[in-house]
Each structure stands twice: as C-alpha cells, then as structure tokens.
Design a protein around this motif. Structure first.
Motif, PDB file in Angstrom:
ATOM      1  N   ASN A 129      19.295 -13.017   2.744  1.00  0.00           N
ATOM      2  CA  ASN A 129      18.507 -12.743   3.953  1.00  0.00           C
ATOM      3  C   ASN A 129      17.011 -12.892   3.710  1.00  0.00           C
ATOM      4  OD1 ASN A 129      17.961 -10.501   2.405  1.00  0.00           O
ATOM      5  ND2 ASN A 129      18.526  -8.983   3.976  1.00  0.00           N
ATOM      6  N   GLY A 130      16.647 -13.359   2.501  1.00  0.00           N
ATOM      7  CA  GLY A 130      15.234 -13.581   2.197  1.00  0.00           C
ATOM      8  C   GLY A 130      14.514 -12.350   1.690  1.00  0.00           C
ATOM      9  N   ILE A 131      15.216 -11.243   1.517  1.00  0.00           N
ATOM     10  CA  ILE A 131      14.593 -10.002   1.042  1.00  0.00           C
ATOM     11  C   ILE A 131      15.337  -9.557  -0.212  1.00  0.00           C
ATOM     12  CG2 ILE A 131      13.970  -7.628   1.591  1.00  0.00           C
ATOM     13  CD1 ILE A 131      14.071  -8.375   4.541  1.00  0.00           C
ATOM     14  N   GLN A 132      14.596  -9.392  -1.308  1.00  0.00           N
ATOM     15  CA  GLN A 132      15.220  -9.005  -2.561  1.00  0.00           C
ATOM     16  C   GLN A 132      14.995  -7.536  -2.874  1.00  0.00           C
ATOM     17  OE1 GLN A 132      13.551 -11.579  -5.519  1.00  0.00           O
ATOM     18  NE2 GLN A 132      14.799 -13.345  -4.972  1.00  0.00           N
ATOM     19  N   GLY A 133      15.930  -7.001  -3.636  1.00  0.00           N
ATOM     20  CA  GLY A 133      15.771  -5.688  -4.213  1.00  0.00           C
ATOM     21  C   GLY A 133      15.558  -4.575  -3.215  1.00  0.00           C
ATOM     22  N   CYS A 134      14.670  -3.638  -3.612  1.00  0.00           N
ATOM     23  CA  CYS A 134      14.484  -2.399  -2.864  1.00  0.00           C
ATOM     24  C   CYS A 134      13.850  -2.605  -1.495  1.00  0.00           C
ATOM     25  CB  CYS A 134      13.635  -1.426  -3.686  1.00  0.00           C
ATOM     26  SG  CYS A 134      14.433  -0.888  -5.231  1.00  0.00           S
ATOM     27  N   GLN A 135      13.283  -3.775  -1.237  1.00  0.00           N
ATOM     28  CA  GLN A 135      12.678  -4.010   0.075  1.00  0.00           C
ATOM     29  C   GLN A 135      13.737  -4.273   1.145  1.00  0.00           C
ATOM     30  OE1 GLN A 135       9.702  -7.035  -0.346  1.00  0.00           O
ATOM     31  NE2 GLN A 135       8.457  -5.813  -1.761  1.00  0.00           N
ATOM     32  N   ASP A 136      14.973  -4.524   0.719  1.00  0.00           N
ATOM     33  CA  ASP A 136      16.060  -4.660   1.686  1.00  0.00           C
ATOM     34  C   ASP A 136      16.382  -3.262   2.226  1.00  0.00           C
ATOM     35  OD1 ASP A 136      18.836  -4.903   2.768  1.00  0.00           O
ATOM     36  OD2 ASP A 136      18.611  -6.951   2.005  1.00  0.00           O
ATOM     37  N   SER A 137      16.566  -3.146   3.525  1.00  0.00           N
ATOM     38  CA  SER A 137      16.766  -1.825   4.160  1.00  0.00           C
ATOM     39  C   SER A 137      18.018  -1.119   3.653  1.00  0.00           C
ATOM     40  CB  SER A 137      16.843  -1.985   5.682  1.00  0.00           C
ATOM     41  OG  SER A 137      17.929  -2.837   6.040  1.00  0.00           O
ATOM     42  N   THR A 138      18.987  -1.881   3.132  1.00  0.00           N
ATOM     43  CA  THR A 138      20.234  -1.245   2.662  1.00  0.00           C
ATOM     44  C   THR A 138      20.076  -0.617   1.274  1.00  0.00           C
ATOM     45  OG1 THR A 138      21.017  -3.308   1.678  1.00  0.00           O
ATOM     46  CG2 THR A 138      21.598  -2.914   3.977  1.00  0.00           C
ATOM     47  N   CYS A 139      18.903  -0.808   0.635  1.00  0.00           N
ATOM     48  CA  CYS A 139      18.740  -0.349  -0.750  1.00  0.00           C
ATOM     49  C   CYS A 139      17.928   0.930  -0.881  1.00  0.00           C
ATOM     50  CB  CYS A 139      18.085  -1.457  -1.580  1.00  0.00           C
ATOM     51  SG  CYS A 139      19.140  -2.900  -1.825  1.00  0.00           S
ATOM     52  N   GLN A 140      17.427   1.482   0.171  1.00  0.00           N
ATOM     53  CA  GLN A 140      16.540   2.640   0.079  1.00  0.00           C
ATOM     54  C   GLN A 140      17.224   3.792  -0.669  1.00  0.00           C
ATOM     55  OE1 GLN A 140      14.908   3.828   3.819  1.00  0.00           O
ATOM     56  NE2 GLN A 140      13.443   5.235   2.912  1.00  0.00           N
ATOM     57  N   ASP A 141      16.520   4.308  -1.711  1.00  0.00           N
ATOM     58  CA  ASP A 141      16.983   5.433  -2.539  1.00  0.00           C
ATOM     59  C   ASP A 141      18.277   5.148  -3.280  1.00  0.00           C
ATOM     60  OD1 ASP A 141      14.801   7.012  -1.827  1.00  0.00           O
ATOM     61  OD2 ASP A 141      15.821   7.734  -0.023  1.00  0.00           O
ATOM     62  N   LYS A 142      18.578   3.886  -3.500  1.00  0.00           N
ATOM     63  CA  LYS A 142      19.796   3.550  -4.240  1.00  0.00           C
ATOM     64  C   LYS A 142      19.444   3.077  -5.654  1.00  0.00           C
ATOM     65  CE  LYS A 142      22.743   2.250  -0.324  1.00  0.00           C
ATOM     66  NZ  LYS A 142      23.566   1.160   0.272  1.00  0.00           N
ATOM     67  N   ASP A 143      20.506   3.100  -6.507  1.00  0.00           N
ATOM     68  CA  ASP A 143      20.324   2.498  -7.832  1.00  0.00           C
ATOM     69  C   ASP A 143      19.996   1.027  -7.669  1.00  0.00           C
ATOM     70  OD1 ASP A 143      20.914   4.900  -8.996  1.00  0.00           O
ATOM     71  OD2 ASP A 143      23.029   4.422  -9.361  1.00  0.00           O
ATOM     72  N   CYS A 144      19.178   0.523  -8.580  1.00  0.00           N
ATOM     73  CA  CYS A 144      18.743  -0.865  -8.467  1.00  0.00           C
ATOM     74  C   CYS A 144      18.625  -1.481  -9.858  1.00  0.00           C
ATOM     75  CB  CYS A 144      17.409  -0.949  -7.731  1.00  0.00           C
ATOM     76  SG  CYS A 144      16.075   0.005  -8.535  1.00  0.00           S
ATOM     77  N   ASP A 145      18.197  -2.698  -9.864  1.00  0.00           N
ATOM     78  CA  ASP A 145      17.963  -3.413 -11.131  1.00  0.00           C
ATOM     79  C   ASP A 145      16.614  -4.091 -11.031  1.00  0.00           C
ATOM     80  OD1 ASP A 145      17.951  -4.861 -13.439  1.00  0.00           O
ATOM     81  OD2 ASP A 145      19.702  -6.092 -12.980  1.00  0.00           O
ATOM     82  N   ASP A 146      15.659  -3.629 -11.872  1.00  0.00           N
ATOM     83  CA  ASP A 146      14.309  -4.200 -11.794  1.00  0.00           C
ATOM     84  C   ASP A 146      14.190  -5.518 -12.554  1.00  0.00           C
ATOM     85  OD1 ASP A 146      14.380  -3.438 -14.421  1.00  0.00           O
ATOM     86  OD2 ASP A 146      12.729  -2.008 -14.293  1.00  0.00           O
ATOM     87  N   GLY A 147      15.327  -6.026 -13.038  1.00  0.00           N
ATOM     88  CA  GLY A 147      15.323  -7.314 -13.726  1.00  0.00           C
ATOM     89  C   GLY A 147      14.959  -7.233 -15.187  1.00  0.00           C
ATOM     90  N   SER A 148      14.652  -6.060 -15.695  1.00  0.00           N
ATOM     91  CA  SER A 148      14.280  -5.907 -17.096  1.00  0.00           C
ATOM     92  C   SER A 148      15.293  -5.014 -17.800  1.00  0.00           C
ATOM     93  CB  SER A 148      12.880  -5.304 -17.225  1.00  0.00           C
ATOM     94  OG  SER A 148      12.589  -4.985 -18.562  1.00  0.00           O
TER      95      SER A 148
END
Length: 500
Positions: A172-191
């Motif tokens: 959808n053109g939005i990566q990572g935490c900026q996607d609305s479905t990712c707020q306050d969720k576990d993520c991967d910062d790529g490192s």
C-alpha cells in the motif's frame, strides 16, 4: 492435424506444419514468462481500415509447458498485403472473451508484409512477471502490475502487514509503523542489532525502536572498537588499516605497524653496535627494558685501546682493552727524554744538563764525556764542522811531540825531518762538504818543543783530544803556481798577503 477455425481471419494453431493459403498468412508467436495470462487478445489491422481480433482464454493455451502461443492470421482477399499486429494480455475472462483492462499491450514495430501462398512470421514477448508465484503481477513500466516485490510471495496487495521498516508487505506504499495497522505492535526496524522492537507513535511520525545490542569493546593495538552487524546481529571488531602505527608491547621491535588479522608487529631491534671492541658484535635485546646487551669477548682477543703509545692491545675478559706501554728511552746517558712514545717513533730528547762533561763510554773500548752542545758522548769536547772525531780509529791517534823544527806536507803526508816528530799521528784524508780533500791529524796530546810548519796541497786539521802545550809556533805556508795560490795548508789568502 487438428485446427481450430475462428471467425474473421484468425486461427489458433496447435502445430507448426499447417499449409499457408493462397492469399498468404501471418504466424504470430506470443511468448510469456513467469506470469501466465488469464486471456490473450490478438488484433490484426491493414492499411485500408480492416481489422479483426481473437480472444484466447488460458484454458485454450496448448501446449502449456512451452510458455508460447502460436496464432495464425489468414489474410482475406480484399485486405491489404501488410498487416499490423497487436497483442494484449488480461487477468480474467468472461466466457470465452478477455475481461477487464489489459495487463500490457505489445505490438509489431511496423506492418508485416504477407507473402502469397506462404507464412510471414512475427514474435512478440509479454513482459509481465510473477516470479514468486503469488498470482500478483510485478509492477514495472508498460505492465499494469500490483505486486511491489516479485521475489517474496508473502508480499502482495492484501497481505498481512508485518510492520517492518524495510518491507511493505501489503504493497500500500506505507512501510512499518507508519501503517495504521501497526500502531503499538511488535515490529522489525530492519536491524539485527536491536531487540524488543515495537512501534511507537502514529502516522508519519511513528517509528520502530528497540534496545541496542551492546558490544564488548576489544583490547588490541590494532583494534579500534567493536560494533554490531545489523545483518547478523553479531558483534565484530573494527580493525585498523594495515600500515597504521601501533605498539606491540615489545620494546625489542621497531616501527610497529598493523598487518593482516589486526596483528601488530615490528622489525626486530638489531643489537649490532657493541659498546667496545671487547664485546661480541651481535647482542641480545632485553624484552623488558628494550636495551641491548653484548657478551664479553674472551681474554687475549685482539682489540684497540685507542692509546697510541701502547702495543699488543688485548681484551681482559671483562669488556676492557689493555695494551703494553711503550715509554721512550734516551739514546745515551748524556740525554734525557722530553716527550713522545716508542710505538709511534715520536720520541724526542735533549742534552741532559746534569750530565754535561760527565764521563761516559762511547763503546766498550773508548771512553768520553757528555758534550754540552749536542749531548753526545764523545772523545772530543766540541762539535767540529768538518769531521767526526769519534770515527777516527784509535790506532790513528798519536801523541805528537816536536823536538826540533819540523814540517808536515799535506801533499805527500810526510814529516821533515822525521826525527823531529815523536809518535806523530797517522794522517787521515777526510772530505769537506764541497768535495775538497783535507788531512786530519788526530792527537791525544800535543807538545811543541820547536816550531811546527804545515804546507802542501791539502788543508790540514789539527785535532787535539787532550792537553796541548804550545811553547812554539804553528806556521802554515801556502804555494803559488804561475802566480795563483794553490789550495792547501796556508793557502787561504783571506788570512794574509804575500808569498810564503
């Protein structure tokens, strides 16, 4: 051969041995890759406005493993001789027809001439790809694809967003935490160098943050720290560039530099400068102090003590060099040493004032006294300018006593009358510096009982080594030849004038 006749002017071929009609035909080869179209539409046009088309659903693709469609375009008699061809692919069908907008369109670059009674051939390649097999077409120029990553089948439109800063899973053109479905969720910062990554914030300001992995800092002269590798999460030491100055901790190496595998090393210190000639030339370096030490050479080893006046210099076995002193010795008892050394032949001496006129021995058979002028032990107390009194043989030295008037002739070296000369000396011919012959009369004593006359062609030297009693005259007569004086006894015209 099984053929499928289609309306208008198109025929789907299942073999390549069909015979061309008299009006000629065009064989179109449509190639496709990892994406299999749901339907392919082939359109042919001539330059007179005629147009025909045929839709081919995926179910009619034969054979399917070649990734190729062969379509025959049969020219009608009233059509032009050149045909332009356009091929489009579609994702879906409606019955036997292609449905929806085309995924891509490919066309011949220019009209294709159709020969009579034969096939012309044209190859068109579809570019759409589905490399990961997720049924979504890769986005690229000229292709209406929607898959933003054709290398991962978990990435496609509608996929579950995994909140990675490096991957847009749902395209959808939005990566990572900026996607609305990712707020306050576990993520991967790529490192891989962070742990416990979690989305913080919302919208464009949302970020994925985690706890940094702490690397233990290494110790080593050629290591400048450690850092975590974001790809592996492993800590790696940071090495200095080869050639960087370092210190290997060993004072016995010089010019230490970093080398491969972060090794610090230097050139061995050369202990090749012994402190003296009595130390071994090659020494060893002390790894604590960095100082060189050299073993002593064995006693009696040759060396140079740098003292010019010593000889036979040898080592003493304790690092020292010693030689035998060479003091000067006076050449006679009549002289004393003033300086220099025998080893360099630089001895200097002078007459010893304390020995002037003191008795000395010229040789075992001849005694003398120390002369004042030159400090020589001589039988003669003075230094004559025209003879050496000490070289006159003893046998030639007489004790002249005259009892009557007597004449000595230097020419024939005779005494006249001989009876008037008692124990006369033996005449000796000596040479003057200018080459003139002279006659030496050496006497240990002289006693004149009457006059003594000297004459002849050669000058006469009277040398009295002892006492002289001169109660009468010593006369010298010269000789004239043709009015010219002849050198000889009494021939010195500077003394007086007239004929002798």
């Amino acid at each position: 051969m099984r053929q499928l006749w289609v309306p208008w002017l198109l025929l789907l071929l299942v073999a390549c041995r069909d015979k061309a009609p008299a009006e000629g035909a065009l064989q179109v080869s449509v190639l496709y890759g990892s994406y299999t179209p749901g339907c392919v539409r082939v359109i042919a046009r001539d330059g007179q406005g005629h147009e025909g088309s045929k839709d081919i659903p995926r179910s009619r693709f034969q054979p399917r493993d070649t990734r190729q469609l062969l379509v025959a375009v049969f020219r009608k008699p009233d059509w032009g001789r050149e045909l332009a061809v356009e091929v489009s692919s579609h994702e879906s069908t409606s019955g036997e027809e292609c449905a929806g907008p085309p995924v891509e369109v490919r066309a011949s670059s220019e009209p294709v001439p159709i020969p009579e009674g034969d096939f012309a051939r044209l190859e068109l390649t579809l570019q759409a790809k589905d490399g990961d097999g997720d049924t979504f077409i890769k986005k690229e120029d000229g292709v209406a694809g929607t898959d933003c990553d054709d290398g991962r089948n978990e990435v496609h439109p509608g996929a579950t967003e995994l909140c990675s800063v490096n991957v847009d899973y749902d395209c959808n053109g939005i990566q990572g935490c900026q996607d609305s479905t990712c707020q306050d969720k576990d993520c991967d910062d790529g490192s891989a160098c962070t742990t416990g990554d979690r989305c913080q914030g919302a919208g464009a300001s949302a970020v994925c943050t985690g706890q940094e992995v702490q690397c233990t800092q290494p110790t080593g002269a050629c290591l400048r720290g450690a850092q975590c590798d974001p790809g592996t999460g492993q800590c790696a030491n940071l090495e200095e560039e080869p050639g960087t100055s370092c210190d290997d901790g060993n004072p016995c190496t010089l010019n230490d530099q970093c080398g491969p595998q972060a090794q610090c090393a230097g050139a061995p210190r050369a202990c090749d400068t012994p402190p003296s000639a009595c130390h071994e030339s090659t020494g060893t370096c002390n790894t604590v102090s960095g100082l060189c030490s050299h073993a002593f050479k064995a006693a009696s080893a040759s060396c140079d003590d740098a003292v010019a006046c010593t000889v036979n210099d040898v080592c003493n076995g304790a690092g020292g060099c010693q030689g035998t002193q060479t003091p000067c010795t006076a050449s006679s008892v009549c002289k004393r040493v003033t300086g220099g050394c025998a080893a360099q032949s630089t001895c200097t001496e002078e007459p010893d004032p304390a020995m002037v006129n003191m008795a000395c021995m010229i040789d075992p058979s001849r005694a003398g006294v120390c002369r004042t002028q030159d400090g020589v032990c001589s039988t003669f107390p003075y230094v004559p300018s025209n003879f050496n009194p000490d070289t006159v043989p003893l046998a030639n030295i007489g004790t002249l006593t005259t009892t009557c008037v007597v004449t000595f002739d230097s020419g024939d070296m005779s005494w006249t009358p001989p009876s008037c000369a008692t124990q006369p000396p033996q005449p000796v011919v000596v040479m003057a510096q200018d080459g003139t012959e002279m006659v030496l009369l050496a006497m240990s004593s002289l006693s004149l009982g009457a006059d003594l006359t000297l004459r002849g062609t050669r000058p006469v030297i009277l040398a009295v080594y002892g006492d002289a009693t001169l109660n009468h005259s010593i006369l010298a007569h010269g000789t004239l030849v043709a009015g010219e004086p002849v050198p000889g006894a009494g021939g010195n015209q500077d003394c007086a004038t007239g004929e002798a």
